[in-house]
Design a protein around this motif. Sequence first.
Motif, short mmCIF file in Angstrom:
data_model
loop_
_atom_site.label_atom_id
_atom_site.label_comp_id
_atom_site.label_asym_id
_atom_site.label_seq_id
_atom_site.Cartn_x
_atom_site.Cartn_y
_atom_site.Cartn_z
N ALA A 86 2.24 -13.02 10.39
CA ALA A 86 3.68 -13.17 10.62
C ALA A 86 4.32 -14.14 9.64
O ALA A 86 5.53 -14.27 9.59
CB ALA A 86 3.93 -13.66 12.05
N ARG A 87 3.48 -14.83 8.84
CA ARG A 87 3.94 -15.86 7.91
C ARG A 87 4.81 -16.87 8.65
O ARG A 87 5.91 -17.22 8.22
CB ARG A 87 4.69 -15.25 6.72
N SER A 88 4.29 -17.33 9.78
CA SER A 88 5.06 -18.19 10.66
C SER A 88 4.14 -19.12 11.43
O SER A 88 3.05 -18.73 11.83
CB SER A 88 5.84 -17.32 11.64
N TYR A 89 4.62 -20.35 11.65
CA TYR A 89 3.91 -21.25 12.56
C TYR A 89 4.23 -20.84 13.98
O TYR A 89 5.31 -20.33 14.27
CB TYR A 89 4.34 -22.70 12.33
N GLN A 90 3.29 -21.08 14.88
CA GLN A 90 3.47 -20.63 16.26
C GLN A 90 4.26 -21.61 17.12
O GLN A 90 4.79 -21.24 18.15
CB GLN A 90 2.11 -20.36 16.90
N ASP A 91 4.32 -22.89 16.69
CA ASP A 91 4.95 -23.93 17.50
C ASP A 91 6.06 -24.66 16.76
O ASP A 91 6.23 -24.49 15.55
CB ASP A 91 3.91 -24.98 17.92
N ASN A 92 6.78 -25.48 17.49
CA ASN A 92 7.71 -26.46 16.93
C ASN A 92 7.26 -27.84 17.37
O ASN A 92 6.74 -28.02 18.48
CB ASN A 92 9.14 -26.24 17.43
N ILE A 93 7.45 -28.82 16.51
CA ILE A 93 7.29 -30.23 16.85
C ILE A 93 8.70 -30.78 17.03
O ILE A 93 9.55 -30.62 16.15
CB ILE A 93 6.57 -31.02 15.73
N VAL A 113 -0.58 -23.59 14.89
CA VAL A 113 -1.34 -22.68 14.05
C VAL A 113 -0.40 -21.84 13.20
O VAL A 113 0.64 -21.39 13.67
CB VAL A 113 -2.22 -21.76 14.93
N PHE A 114 -0.79 -21.64 11.94
CA PHE A 114 -0.01 -20.78 11.06
C PHE A 114 -0.53 -19.35 11.19
O PHE A 114 -1.71 -19.09 10.96
CB PHE A 114 -0.11 -21.25 9.61
N ASP A 115 0.34 -18.44 11.56
CA ASP A 115 0.00 -17.02 11.69
C ASP A 115 0.24 -16.36 10.33
O ASP A 115 1.38 -16.14 9.94
CB ASP A 115 0.88 -16.39 12.77
N LYS A 116 -0.86 -16.07 9.62
CA LYS A 116 -0.73 -15.52 8.27
C LYS A 116 -0.06 -14.16 8.28
O LYS A 116 0.70 -13.84 7.37
CB LYS A 116 -2.11 -15.43 7.61
N VAL A 176 12.24 -43.60 19.43
CA VAL A 176 11.64 -42.40 20.00
C VAL A 176 11.27 -42.64 21.47
O VAL A 176 10.64 -43.64 21.80
CB VAL A 176 10.40 -41.98 19.20
N HIS A 177 11.71 -41.71 22.34
CA HIS A 177 11.32 -41.81 23.75
C HIS A 177 10.44 -40.64 24.20
O HIS A 177 9.88 -40.67 25.30
CB HIS A 177 12.54 -41.95 24.68
N GLU A 178 10.27 -39.63 23.34
CA GLU A 178 9.41 -38.51 23.70
C GLU A 178 9.10 -37.70 22.46
O GLU A 178 9.93 -37.57 21.56
CB GLU A 178 10.09 -37.62 24.74
N THR A 179 7.90 -37.14 22.41
CA THR A 179 7.54 -36.16 21.38
C THR A 179 6.98 -34.95 22.10
O THR A 179 6.45 -35.05 23.21
CB THR A 179 6.50 -36.71 20.38
N GLN A 180 7.11 -33.80 21.45
CA GLN A 180 6.70 -32.57 22.12
C GLN A 180 6.26 -31.55 21.09
O GLN A 180 6.90 -31.38 20.05
CB GLN A 180 7.90 -32.04 22.92
N GLN A 181 5.15 -30.88 21.37
CA GLN A 181 4.76 -29.69 20.61
C GLN A 181 4.87 -28.53 21.58
O GLN A 181 4.29 -28.56 22.66
CB GLN A 181 3.34 -29.80 20.06
N VAL A 182 5.64 -27.54 21.20
CA VAL A 182 5.93 -26.45 22.13
C VAL A 182 5.87 -25.11 21.40
O VAL A 182 6.26 -25.01 20.24
CB VAL A 182 7.32 -26.66 22.78
N ALA A 183 5.34 -24.11 22.09
CA ALA A 183 5.32 -22.77 21.52
C ALA A 183 6.75 -22.28 21.32
O ALA A 183 7.63 -22.57 22.12
CB ALA A 183 4.58 -21.82 22.47
N LYS A 184 6.96 -21.56 20.23
CA LYS A 184 8.30 -21.04 19.96
C LYS A 184 8.84 -20.24 21.14
O LYS A 184 10.03 -20.29 21.44
CB LYS A 184 8.28 -20.17 18.70
#
Length: 197
Positions: free
Chosen positions: A182-189, A177-180, A144-152
């Motif tokens: 929209a039944r969706s997480y707001q970000d991607n890892i 955060v899980f948006d109940k 691993v050379h980088e990790t990122q959490q980013v808004a969709k």
Amino acid sequence: MSKVGVAGLSLAAMVVLTGCGAPAPAAGPPPSAPASSSAAAPEVAVLAKSTPTRVRVPRIGADSSLVSLGLNKDQTVQVPPVTQPMQAGWYDGAPTPGEKGPAIVLGHVDGAGKPGIFYKLRDVAVGDEILIDRQDGKTVRFVVHETQQVAKKGFPTDRVYGDTDRPELRLITCGGVFDKGARSYQDNIIVYATMVE
């Protein structure tokens, strides 16, 4: 461009993981970004194409066989069934692990009320290893050379799917955060790794 190509970037831009996805890029070219941030990585021999069969991420105890994932009719990347949250998959429109370019592995953060294969992906750190077994009997090691959490909304499509000058790997799951409603997480890892052997 690699076999993902410009058209593939547009097609593969959405990564839908049970209500958690990366939005398609706006019309026009994606914002410019470096193809790879692993400039100091050692040179390794590029491997021929071979279907990946297993992914292991020792730091988080993740170990799964890999199923092939294509595109849905709406041009989003398929994901393993949410009823099997411990199953990971690889996007077959990208290079296979060990080929030049970014291989893409997707997994759920959770599903069916249980933790998923990448539930702890946010805990992966720079320097951690990821092992991919291939149908040809080889095991490819990535670091691993980088990790990122980013808004969709800001999903870095070009960095994830764009060409690289060496074999690389991306692991992708949901986060934030899980948006109940929209039944969706707001970000991607997203975990970025480079092949070392």
